[in-house]
Design a protein around this motif. Structure first.
Motif, PDB file in Angstrom:
ATOM      1  N   THR A  19       0.925  -1.630  -0.137  1.00 40.51           N
ATOM      2  CA  THR A  19      -0.048   0.424   0.258  1.00 40.51           C
ATOM      3  C   THR A  19       1.087   0.815   0.151  1.00 40.51           C
ATOM      4  O   THR A  19       0.476   2.448  -0.576  1.00 40.51           O
ATOM      5  N   HIS A  20       2.085   1.822   0.749  1.00 39.30           N
ATOM      6  CA  HIS A  20       2.821   2.306   1.152  1.00 39.30           C
ATOM      7  C   HIS A  20       3.357   2.449  -0.575  1.00 39.30           C
ATOM      8  O   HIS A  20       3.800   3.791  -0.768  1.00 39.30           O
ATOM      9  N   LEU A  48       2.826   1.576  -3.805  1.00 39.55           N
ATOM     10  CA  LEU A  48       1.709   2.081  -4.554  1.00 39.55           C
ATOM     11  C   LEU A  48       1.046   4.149  -4.107  1.00 39.55           C
ATOM     12  O   LEU A  48       1.167   4.586  -5.080  1.00 39.55           O
ATOM     13  N   ARG A  49       1.046   4.320  -2.983  1.00 37.77           N
ATOM     14  CA  ARG A  49       1.108   5.519  -2.648  1.00 37.77           C
ATOM     15  C   ARG A  49       1.940   5.997  -3.199  1.00 37.77           C
ATOM     16  O   ARG A  49       1.722   7.330  -3.840  1.00 37.77           O
ATOM     17  N   ALA A  50       2.943   5.931  -2.978  1.00 33.86           N
ATOM     18  CA  ALA A  50       4.498   6.609  -3.333  1.00 33.86           C
ATOM     19  C   ALA A  50       4.430   6.440  -4.463  1.00 33.86           C
ATOM     20  O   ALA A  50       5.155   7.179  -5.811  1.00 33.86           O
ATOM     21  N   SER A  51       3.492   5.419  -5.232  1.00 33.48           N
ATOM     22  CA  SER A  51       4.573   5.661  -7.245  1.00 33.48           C
ATOM     23  C   SER A  51       3.304   6.681  -7.505  1.00 33.48           C
ATOM     24  O   SER A  51       3.746   7.555  -8.307  1.00 33.48           O
ATOM     25  N   ALA A  52       2.154   6.903  -7.472  1.00 34.27           N
ATOM     26  CA  ALA A  52       1.156   7.273  -7.850  1.00 34.27           C
ATOM     27  C   ALA A  52       1.676   8.482  -7.235  1.00 34.27           C
ATOM     28  O   ALA A  52       0.896   9.746  -8.191  1.00 34.27           O
ATOM     29  N   GLU A  53       1.540   8.900  -5.966  1.00 32.34           N
ATOM     30  CA  GLU A  53       1.971  10.397  -6.150  1.00 32.34           C
ATOM     31  C   GLU A  53       3.655  11.053  -6.610  1.00 32.34           C
ATOM     32  O   GLU A  53       3.188  12.379  -6.931  1.00 32.34           O
ATOM     33  N   ARG A  95       1.626  11.821 -10.233  1.00 33.91           N
ATOM     34  CA  ARG A  95       0.837  12.901 -10.862  1.00 33.91           C
ATOM     35  C   ARG A  95       1.962  14.281 -10.900  1.00 33.91           C
ATOM     36  O   ARG A  95       2.869  14.811 -11.389  1.00 33.91           O
TER      37      ARG A  95
END
Length: 96
Positions: free
Chosen positions: A85-86, A88-93, A96
């Motif tokens: 989860t961490h 995936l969130r870091a990759s999504a940020e 952007r």
């Protein structure tokens, strides 16, 4: 496998999906000099279940980046899911 090998595996999955869609009557081909070539389906309408996703969540990361697919990842290791989860969130940020 290394990351390039994992991308190749996802391309194989995409090709299998394309073949199934064509056999089902969908038009998902592009023409080439060799005839019709199935296109790998893209977008969030393609939903993949990754059993044993692991902490790196590498297949969801690659599949989302390359094809825009949606993934559900499951794992028996709760700590691996927290790291996934961490990651995936870091990759999504970063995207952007």
């Amino acid at each position: 496998p290394a990351v390039p090998g994992r991308l190749e595996l996802l391309k194989t999955v995409g090709n299998l999906l394309a073949e199934e869609l064509v056999e089902g009557g969908a038009e998902v081909c592009e023409s080439s000099s060799d005839g019709a070539v199935p296109l790998i389906p893209t977008g969030p309408g393609v939903r993949i279940l990754d059993v044993g996703v692991g902490a790196s969540a590498v297949y969801p990361l690659i599949g989302t980046a390359q094809f825009g697919w949606s993934f559900v990842g499951v794992d028996v290791d709760e700590e691996a899911l927290r790291y996934a989860t961490h990651n995936l969130r870091a990759s999504a940020e970063k995207c952007r």
